[in-house]
Every structure is written in C-alpha cells, then in structure tokens.
Design a protein around this motif. Structure first.
Motif, mmCIF file in Angstrom:
data_model
loop_
_atom_site.group_PDB
_atom_site.id
_atom_site.type_symbol
_atom_site.label_atom_id
_atom_site.label_comp_id
_atom_site.label_asym_id
_atom_site.label_seq_id
_atom_site.Cartn_x
_atom_site.Cartn_y
_atom_site.Cartn_z
ATOM 1 N N GLU A 1 -6.496 -1.436 2.568
ATOM 2 C CA GLU A 1 -5.596 -2.577 2.378
ATOM 3 C C GLU A 1 -4.460 -2.509 3.411
ATOM 4 O O GLU A 1 -4.038 -3.526 3.963
ATOM 5 C CB GLU A 1 -5.015 -2.563 0.964
ATOM 6 C CG GLU A 1 -4.067 -3.717 0.682
ATOM 7 C CD GLU A 1 -3.462 -3.636 -0.711
ATOM 8 O OE1 GLU A 1 -2.486 -4.381 -0.973
ATOM 9 O OE2 GLU A 1 -3.938 -2.823 -1.533
ATOM 10 N N PRO A 25 0.824 -1.219 0.000
ATOM 11 C CA PRO A 25 0.000 0.000 0.000
ATOM 12 C C PRO A 25 0.854 1.264 0.000
ATOM 13 O O PRO A 25 0.506 2.234 -0.683
ATOM 14 C CB PRO A 25 -0.818 -0.138 1.289
ATOM 15 C CG PRO A 25 -0.942 -1.611 1.488
ATOM 16 C CD PRO A 25 0.372 -2.176 1.037
ATOM 17 N N THR A 64 -6.714 1.681 -0.941
ATOM 18 C CA THR A 64 -5.331 1.393 -0.575
ATOM 19 C C THR A 64 -5.119 1.565 0.929
ATOM 20 O O THR A 64 -4.394 0.780 1.562
ATOM 21 C CB THR A 64 -4.366 2.302 -1.349
ATOM 22 O OG1 THR A 64 -4.641 2.190 -2.747
ATOM 23 C CG2 THR A 64 -2.920 1.911 -1.104
ATOM 24 N N GLN A 67 2.066 1.815 -3.465
ATOM 25 C CA GLN A 67 0.976 2.235 -4.341
ATOM 26 C C GLN A 67 0.667 3.716 -4.154
ATOM 27 O O GLN A 67 0.515 4.469 -5.126
ATOM 28 C CB GLN A 67 -0.271 1.402 -4.040
ATOM 29 C CG GLN A 67 -0.150 -0.071 -4.412
ATOM 30 C CD GLN A 67 -1.354 -0.876 -3.954
ATOM 31 O OE1 GLN A 67 -2.479 -0.390 -4.011
ATOM 32 N NE2 GLN A 67 -1.130 -2.084 -3.483
#
Length: 204
Positions: free
Chosen positions: A139, A82, A136, A85
C-alpha cells in the motif's frame, strides 16, 4: 481448537493450559517441569505424556495460544497511513512482549513444531502477521512486487523483533543518562525503511 493427541478430554487440556498460563505470568518456562505441572493439576506425569506425547509438544500448544493472543492484540490495530498502520502493529508487538514476557519468550526459547497439525497452525498464525505487513508495504509502495514485499516484510519485522528483544533485556543503551526508548526506535526504524523503500522504487 483441535484436541490433543489421542483425543484426550478437553477439560484436562484446558486445565493444563490454564496452569501454564498462571505459571508464565510469574516465571520463565525453563523453571517449569512436567512433574511440577502434573502436581499443580493433580494428575500423574504419565497422564500428561499420554495426552501430549512429550513435554515439548505440550509447550507447542502453549505457543499456539500465545500466537492467538498476539493475533488478537494486533488484529484491531489500524492507522490512516501505511506508516501509522505499521507503527501500530510494532507498538502492539512491543506492548504484548512487555505484558507477557515469559509467554512471549517461550515462542523463541523452544523450536516451533516441525510437522503435523501443530506446525500448520503455528505457520498459519505467523504467516497471518507477515501477510498483513506485506499488504501494508505494498500500500505504501504499489510498485513493490510480491517477492520483494515478502522479503521486506521479514526484514522489517526481524528488526522490530530485535528491538523488542533488546528492550526487554534493557540492552539498548543510554543517551545523556536516560535509557533509549523502544517506541522511539521503532518509529525511527519504520521511517527509515519506508522512506528508503519509496526512494528505491522511484529511481529510474
């Protein structure tokens, strides 16, 4: 793309968007006028008013194109974690603002549309970015509920935006004679927020 007001010819709309794009590659929108744009395209200002209703509405179509460009810029961004990302998304946002500063600034110099199709399309594009950040964050911290994720996504991206804005204006300051780097500050921001979020959620 839906046609502008009164179902004006798509070819003329394409010319208008192309002319605006060319202008924004070199100049801020505050120096552009409806008259100058009409002269560039080779039509009367009244033609553009009939097409869009107002110069502000015309600029809202430019903003939609900008949001589409931004979506394309971040769409392929990914990472193994994450944090990676989010770092990729923030970096893409910074790079987009650097590459197209005048187009990017237009999103914030003029209020977005308030109603109708333009409003819906702009909101859909903006929400798409926030939704990705929310997913995200969840997550990273599965215990995060929907409301908390929604708030945190906006807090986080507001901070990213602030760093990008200050970076463009070269207002981030210096350390030992060297300007502070936006990329490094974005990484620090994400690390701090994600670490804090995990600690907060793990507390009894």
């Amino acid at each position: 793309m839906a046609r502008p007001r009164q179902h004006a010819p798509e070819a003329l709309h394409a010319q208008v968007m192309a002319a605006c794009d060319a202008w924004l590659q070199e100049n801020p929108v505050r120096l552009l006028s409806l008259r100058a744009l009409a002269r560039e395209i080779g039509c009367a200002p009244s033609t553009l008013l009939k097409l869009y209703g107002s110069f502000n509405n015309l600029l809202q179509y430019v903003n939609i194109e900008t949001l589409d460009h931004l979506r394309a810029a971040v769409e392929g961004m990914s990472g193994d974690t994450p944090k990676a990302q989010l770092n990729a998304l923030a970096t893409a946002y910074w790079q987009f603002a650097q590459k197209d500063p005048y187009r990017w600034q237009l999103l914030f110099d003029y209020p977005l549309a308030q109603e109708g199709e333009l409003d819906q399309r702009q909101n859909t594009a903006i929400e798409g970015l926030f939704t990705r950040v929310e997913a995200t964050l969840k997550e990273h911290q599965p215990n995060l509920d929907d409301l908390a994720a929604r708030r945190m996504a906006r807090t986080l991206w507001g901070s990213v935006h602030g760093l990008v804005q200050l970076g463009l204006n070269e207002r981030l300051g210096y350390w030992q004679g060297q300007p502070l780097e936006v990329g490094e500050l974005l990484d620090q921001l994400l690390t701090t927020i994600l670490d804090g979020l995990r600690c907060e959620q793990s507390e009894p």
